[in-house]
Design a protein around this motif. Structure first.
Motif, PDB file in Angstrom:
ATOM      1  N   THR A   1     -24.992 -71.384  93.472  1.00 24.49           N
ATOM      2  CA  THR A   1     -25.885 -70.887  94.525  1.00 24.49           C
ATOM      3  C   THR A   1     -26.285 -72.019  95.464  1.00 24.49           C
ATOM      4  O   THR A   1     -26.272 -73.190  95.081  1.00 24.49           O
ATOM      5  CB  THR A   1     -27.153 -70.253  93.933  1.00 24.49           C
ATOM      6  OG1 THR A   1     -27.767 -71.183  93.048  1.00 24.49           O
ATOM      7  CG2 THR A   1     -26.824 -68.984  93.177  1.00 24.49           C
TER       8      THR A   1
ATOM      9  N   GLU B   1     -26.155 -66.809  97.595  1.00 24.63           N
ATOM     10  CA  GLU B   1     -24.778 -66.882  97.109  1.00 24.63           C
ATOM     11  C   GLU B   1     -23.833 -67.577  98.085  1.00 24.63           C
ATOM     12  O   GLU B   1     -22.910 -68.271  97.666  1.00 24.63           O
ATOM     13  CB  GLU B   1     -24.263 -65.465  96.812  1.00 24.63           C
ATOM     14  CG  GLU B   1     -24.987 -64.807  95.665  1.00 24.63           C
ATOM     15  CD  GLU B   1     -24.495 -63.395  95.360  1.00 24.63           C
ATOM     16  OE1 GLU B   1     -24.850 -62.883  94.295  1.00 24.63           O
ATOM     17  OE2 GLU B   1     -23.766 -62.813  96.186  1.00 24.63           O
TER      18      GLU B   1
ATOM     19  N   SER C   1     -14.313 -69.332  94.212  1.00 26.48           N
ATOM     20  CA  SER C   1     -14.588 -69.130  95.635  1.00 26.48           C
ATOM     21  C   SER C   1     -13.712 -70.073  96.459  1.00 26.48           C
ATOM     22  O   SER C   1     -13.288 -71.134  95.978  1.00 26.48           O
ATOM     23  CB  SER C   1     -16.064 -69.402  95.940  1.00 26.48           C
ATOM     24  OG  SER C   1     -16.346 -70.782  95.795  1.00 26.48           O
TER      25      SER C   1
ATOM     26  N   SER D   1     -29.570 -66.056  86.992  1.00 30.49           N
ATOM     27  CA  SER D   1     -28.264 -65.500  87.352  1.00 30.49           C
ATOM     28  C   SER D   1     -27.382 -65.349  86.119  1.00 30.49           C
ATOM     29  O   SER D   1     -26.713 -64.323  85.930  1.00 30.49           O
ATOM     30  CB  SER D   1     -27.578 -66.408  88.382  1.00 30.49           C
ATOM     31  OG  SER D   1     -28.323 -66.466  89.575  1.00 30.49           O
TER      32      SER D   1
ATOM     33  N   ARG E   1     -30.829 -63.943  96.275  1.00 27.33           N
ATOM     34  CA  ARG E   1     -29.974 -64.970  95.663  1.00 27.33           C
ATOM     35  C   ARG E   1     -29.090 -65.625  96.729  1.00 27.33           C
ATOM     36  O   ARG E   1     -28.303 -64.946  97.393  1.00 27.33           O
ATOM     37  CB  ARG E   1     -29.106 -64.327  94.574  1.00 27.33           C
ATOM     38  CG  ARG E   1     -28.279 -65.320  93.770  1.00 27.33           C
ATOM     39  CD  ARG E   1     -27.582 -64.622  92.608  1.00 27.33           C
ATOM     40  NE  ARG E   1     -26.931 -65.575  91.734  1.00 27.33           N
ATOM     41  CZ  ARG E   1     -25.612 -65.777  91.686  1.00 27.33           C
ATOM     42  NH1 ARG E   1     -24.808 -65.061  92.459  1.00 27.33           N
ATOM     43  NH2 ARG E   1     -25.105 -66.673  90.876  1.00 27.33           N
TER      44      ARG E   1
ATOM     45  N   SER F   1     -20.174 -69.985  89.126  1.00 31.68           N
ATOM     46  CA  SER F   1     -21.004 -69.357  90.141  1.00 31.68           C
ATOM     47  C   SER F   1     -22.032 -70.386  90.604  1.00 31.68           C
ATOM     48  O   SER F   1     -22.856 -70.843  89.819  1.00 31.68           O
ATOM     49  CB  SER F   1     -21.711 -68.127  89.554  1.00 31.68           C
ATOM     50  OG  SER F   1     -22.574 -67.549  90.502  1.00 31.68           O
TER      51      SER F   1
ATOM     52  N   LYS G   1     -20.610 -60.906  91.483  1.00 31.70           N
ATOM     53  CA  LYS G   1     -21.274 -60.718  92.775  1.00 31.70           C
ATOM     54  C   LYS G   1     -22.574 -59.956  92.506  1.00 31.70           C
ATOM     55  O   LYS G   1     -22.674 -58.747  92.712  1.00 31.70           O
ATOM     56  CB  LYS G   1     -20.360 -59.977  93.742  1.00 31.70           C
ATOM     57  CG  LYS G   1     -19.118 -60.793  94.116  1.00 31.70           C
ATOM     58  CD  LYS G   1     -18.240 -60.067  95.133  1.00 31.70           C
ATOM     59  CE  LYS G   1     -17.071 -60.937  95.551  1.00 31.70           C
ATOM     60  NZ  LYS G   1     -16.180 -60.269  96.527  1.00 31.70           N
TER      61      LYS G   1
ATOM     62  N   LYS H   1     -25.765 -60.043  93.682  1.00 30.31           N
ATOM     63  CA  LYS H   1     -26.585 -59.459  94.749  1.00 30.31           C
ATOM     64  C   LYS H   1     -25.978 -58.145  95.244  1.00 30.31           C
ATOM     65  O   LYS H   1     -26.690 -57.167  95.473  1.00 30.31           O
ATOM     66  CB  LYS H   1     -26.717 -60.457  95.901  1.00 30.31           C
ATOM     67  CG  LYS H   1     -27.721 -60.021  96.962  1.00 30.31           C
ATOM     68  CD  LYS H   1     -27.587 -60.819  98.247  1.00 30.31           C
ATOM     69  CE  LYS H   1     -28.040 -62.226  98.102  1.00 30.31           C
ATOM     70  NZ  LYS H   1     -28.153 -62.909  99.428  1.00 30.31           N
TER      71      LYS H   1
END
Length: 625
Positions: free
Chosen positions: A352, A395, A236, A49, A393, A350, A475, A477
């Motif tokens: 996952t 996310e 997020s 990623s 992925r 980020s 972002k 994906k």
């Protein structure tokens, strides 16, 4: 690779340093632990990623450095060394080489892939510790730990086993930190009938002194950082809520030392026989590995005005993930803030979720799933593996790896959509004059006045803008899905134009459609380069463009405007190379063979392979007789 730099030469490389007035981006991915072979969950969660984002930043002309390496200190390394009857350093050397080979195969383009068992790690770690000590953020405290009198050592969590204290569990092989049967997080002193994993003796409880980072005293400075950076970095909602939940619960003092031998020694007379706890020293590895990349590392790490820090990590298991998130959002920034120096703190993170495997979970400890060295035995090209992992992925929630899903995405999305579009365009151009264009890009203009091409270009322009917006927000994906939709648009454009009829009926219109489509082939290779770099190199070869012909999506070069006029991307008169199929169909029988081959654990696969080899050897011996 574009390489902006006012840096100096080192090891034959042009070292990059921040450039005033440019976007300077420092990228790190969670340092993979060095006691095992990385599996696909580790690869997509961390290094792959981050590699995609780093490649995108290079396309945009940003000044970017991507730092990673192996996390080598701690109990797990000592335990693995004991299992393999060697020293911790030998274990680290062995698995560092394996990790490096796996990431090289996956086309991961680090600026520096280092390790934490270096003199630089000791120097940076001890320097930060001394600053924290000078500033009064560290305190001493006494803890109770299990001590093995036979081994004459305090036992780390993973060196203790016993019965789970939960009444409805009683699993007799619970570890000192967690019960694998019921999932309960434990302290070693809670185990019933504890035993030393090394000698099986029953340990006793002893007092031991340790150093603690006083997080409660740093709460005000930490809240100010989180308040500012969570907005600037578009964290997020989950990351923001989790971080504020920790703050609301009240931060506790965190132990930063361990009773181990394998680690960074504590530069303090009273604690000279101890080492730093891995969650104190491991994140500092980002800094020390950068110092291995350039002696001017402080220009990256002590430059918050000019440098943006992006961090990538994956979730290994739920409680461990909480520790990782806590370390990245609270522990590591608190450590740096406590020094009183101006550090480059994390802007964006980020994270996952799980990548599950068929019916279960990828697990290094149990050896289940597909590992980095396994993929090389499948004859499935690296671009397919990268594509599949990135479309899958995790996310927002866990995603599932299945062989049938990989087959469907290869055959449908890569072969029938992307590969089909590129092959149709280039094969038609490569046909001899009278049937095609003799491998020469035709001359054509007036795309704005050709209604079909104009509408098509407008849709492509919107897609490119959406792709840029998604990539800027990490972002990945979503951006990949948008790029692949451009290929679908291309196939629809070819069908609607009926170029095979135009060739006989309207040469000028056919030339425009073909030149526009050829430009789109190049554009797709550019947009997909961060995701499938080896695919993009193959497209360059088929277009007869040199590998050093660097893809670019820079505003200052007008690349984005040119993307909205695809008939202007490739020059008329350019001779293309020989078109070849870019992807190969994955058949049902191959899928079934892979499912059988990679079922069970790694250890079971090895045993099965050895048994088959012995059987074959016996058959050959009987044949000779």
């Amino acid at each position: 690779m574009d390489d902006q730099s006012d840096g100096r030469q080192g090891n034959g490389r042009n070292l990059k340093l921040p450039v005033p007035g440019k976007r300077n981006i420092l990228i790190t991915s969670a340092l993979p632990y060095v006691n095992n072979i990385p599996h696909l969950g580790t690869i997509i969660g961390c290094v792959l990623s981050a590699d995609v984002f780093a490649r995108y930043c290079r396309l945009r002309g940003y000044n970017v450095v991507y730092i990673c390496g192996t996390d080598e200190y701690g109990t797990a390394t000592e335990t693995k060394a004991r299992e393999e009857n060697c020293t911790p350093q030998q274990i680290c050397d062995k698995y560092y080489a394996i990790h490096k080979e796996v990431y090289d195969w996956f086309d991961i383009c680090f600026d520096e892939f280092g390790r934490t068992s270096t003199p630089q790690q000791t120097e940076v770690c001890q320097s930060i510790f001394k600053k924290l000590m000078e500033n009064g953020w560290l305190t001493e405290n006494t803890m109770q730990q299990l001590f093995c009198e036979t081994c004459n050592r305090f036992l780390a969590d993973r060196l203790v086993e016993g019965s789970c204290p939960m009444l409805d569990c009683n699993y007799d092989s619970a570890r000192g930190d967690q019960c694998d049967k019921c999932g309960k997080l434990l302290n070693p002193t809670e185990l019933k009938d504890p035993r030393c994993k090394v000698c099986q003796a029953r340990p006793c409880i002893r007092d031991t002194d340790h150093l603690f980072l006083e997080l409660p005293l740093l709460k005000g400075k930490l809240e100010e950082y989180i308040s500012d950076m969570s907005v600037a970095g578009s964290w997020s909602q989950n990351a923001i809520q989790t971080t504020y939940a920790w703050l609301k619960e009240g931060l506790k003092s965190r132990c930063i030392t361990r009773d181990l031998k394998w680690g960074v020694p504590v530069p303090h007379e009273k604690f000279k026989d101890k080492v730093f706890y891995v969650w104190f020293d491991a994140p500092i590895g980002y800094i020390s590995i950068t110092s291995c990349y350039t002696p001017d590392w402080e220009k990256w790490w002590k430059n918050p005005e000019d440098v943006e820090l992006y961090q990538f990590m994956g979730k290994d298991n739920v409680p461990f993930h909480t520790v990782k998130m806590f370390s990245s959002h609270v522990m590591f920034p608190s450590t740096l803030i406590g020094t009183g120096e101006k550090w480059t703190l994390m802007k964006s993170i980020s994270v996952t979720e799980y990548l599950m495997y068929e019916a279960g979970k990828f697990s290094k400890s149990k050896g289940t799933g597909i590992f980095g060295n396994d993929v090389q035995d499948t004859n499935i090209p690296v671009e397919v593996w990268r594509y599949y992992l990135l479309t899958n992925r995790p996310e927002v929630s866990d995603t599932l790896f299945t062989w049938t899903d990989l087959q469907a995405k290869l055959n449908t999305e890569l072969l029938n959509n992307l590969g089909n579009f590129i092959n149709r365009v280039l094969s038609f151009i490569a046909k001899p004059q009278g049937l095609g264009y003799g491998s020469i890009i035709p001359d054509a203009s007036g795309g704005e006045s050709h209604s079909l091409t104009k509408r098509f270009a407008e849709r492509i322009g919107i897609c490119v803008d959406q792709y840029i917006e998604a990539m800027e927000k990490v972002k990945l994906k979503q951006a990949l899905k948008i790029a692949m939709s451009i290929s679908s648009e291309g196939n629809a454009y070819l069908q609607e134009s009926q170029f095979w009829k135009l060739y006989k009926q309207d040469q000028a219109a056919c030339s425009l459609v073909v030149k526009t489509s050829a430009g789109l082939v190049y554009l797709l290779a550019c947009l997909l380069e961060p995701f499938m770099p080896s695919f993009s190199l193959k497209v360059l070869k088929e277009l007869n463009l040199p590998p050093e012909n660097q893809f670019s999506l820079r505003n200052e070069n007008g690349d984005l405007e040119k993307a909205k006029k695809p008939w202007e991307i490739l020059p008329a008169g350019h001779k293309i190379g020989t078109p070849d199929p870019l992807f190969k169909e994955l058949k049902d029988e191959e899928v079934e063979a892979f499912r059988k081959k990679f079922s069970g654990s790694q250890a079971e696969r090895v045993a099965k392979g050895e048994a088959e080899a012995r059987k074959l050897a016996e058959q050959l011996e009987q044949t000779k007789v």
